[in-house]
Write an enzyme that holds these catalytic residues in place. Structure first.
Site, PDB file in Angstrom:
ATOM      1  CB  SER A 282     -32.168  34.977 -43.687  1.00 27.52           C
ATOM      2  OG  SER A 282     -31.929  34.299 -45.177  1.00 27.52           O
TER       3      SER A 282
ATOM      4  CG  ASP B  62     -30.034  27.194 -43.837  1.00 25.70           C
ATOM      5  OD1 ASP B  62     -30.220  27.155 -45.033  1.00 25.70           O
ATOM      6  OD2 ASP B  62     -29.511  28.114 -43.120  1.00 25.70           O
TER       7      ASP B  62
END
Length: 323
Positions: A165, A266
């Site tokens: 991330s 996502d």
């Protein structure tokens, strides 16, 4: 004396008070390091890299057989959390590192960099670059503030960088910097893996192409706007948008192998695919690979670490480190 009041919020993650202090609402609990993790046999310990600025880390060593005398690859890791929460010392990141170190048989160092908004970007990048320089300095074996696990077990011809991330964003910037600045001892980065990388931009792509007001509410947009309200270019600043006109060419990535991982559900999936394609088309001379996991969301391998897909993901990352 001024009463402490809430100045701004990024719910459900962060609350900022008028005295500049921050309350993190979503951190997973911190856990201590362990001389031997009961599940994996991995050993870990916490170290100080620098006191000024304050940079620390958790170092990991796999369970070694008595006959094991060969040096192990080194993994330099930067945790996720939107640049503003989570920690190298948290439960979920420690679970991830124990599993990966056990599977890949690497010496790993997970960096505790300083978080925004108290420490505005690019401080996280600077901390991680300083930490990487410190790690590389172990290659010459001289005295000073040295970590014995790195000097004894680390193979400085096999140094990898990884992150998830926001940590994958930091890993990208660290590898870019390694492409233009030398590291102590002439250490080179062999490979890097970016898992569900946090990149963004003002121009919608793929599944981001929704009504303008709705896109403003998407987490990558709201986090960046909250943390960096006044950076030049906003979501097109090169820190978050690798294809902005001001961003350096991806052909300058300072490693020879790259693994980009995305998850089907996502919101950042399409940015990860765009990154993979942009690297391929940049003229970069290395080998790049894209892996997508269907039916999973952002950071599933960390947040749902006991699932079969999480275990497969760890095996995939380990095989990249073992090639």
């Amino acid at each position: 004396m001024m009463a402490k009041e809430v100045a701004s919020e990024l719910l459900p993650f962060l609350r900022i008070y008028n005295d500049g202090s921050a309350e993190r609402l979503s951190n997973s609990p911190f856990v201590p390091s362990s001389p031997e993790d009961p599940e994996t046999g991995v050993s870990s310990k916490d170290i100080t890299i620098s006191e000024n600025p304050n940079i620390s880390a958790r170092v990991y060593l796999p369970k070694l057989t008595q006959s094991c005398s060969q040096k192990l690859p080194i993994l330099f890791y930067t945790h996720g959390g939107g640049f503003c929460f989570e920690s190298a010392f948290s439960l979920v990141e420690t679970k991830l590192m124990n599993a990966l170190v056990s599977e890949a048989k690497v010496v790993a160092i997970s960096i505790e960099y300083r978080l925004a908004p108290e420490h505005a970007l690019p401080i996280a990048y600077e901390d991680c670059w300083a930490a990487l320089q410190w790690v590389a300095s172990h290659s010459n074996g001289d005295g000073g503030n040295k970590e014995p696990w790195l000097t004894t077990y680390g193979d400085f011809d096999r140094v990898f960088i990884g992150g998830d991330s926001a940590g994958a964003n930091i890993a990208h910037h660290t590898v870019m910097r390694a492409g233009k600045e030398s590291l102590p001892g002439g250490v080179k980065i062999v490979g890097a893996f970016l898992t569900h990388p946090y990149f963004w931009g003002s121009k919608p792509i793929g599944s981001e192409v929704i009504a303008g007001a709705e896109r403003e509410k998407l987490l990558p947009q709201s986090v960046w706007k909250f943390l960096c309200p006044s950076v030049p270019g906003g979501p097109d600043n090169p820190m978050i948008n690798f294809v902005s006109p001001e961003a350096p060419s991806l052909a300058k990535l300072g490693c020879s192998r790259l693994l980009v991982s995305v998850a089907e559900l996502d919101v950042l999936r399409d940015r990860g695919v765009l990154y993979y394609n942009a690297v391929k088309e940049s003229g970069w001379k290395g080998e790049v690979e894209l892996v997508e996991v269907e039916g999973e969301d952002h950071a599933f391998h960390i947040l749902k670490y006991e699932t079969e897909n999480a275990k497969k993901m760890i095996k995939g990352l380990a095989s990249f480190l073992l090639k």
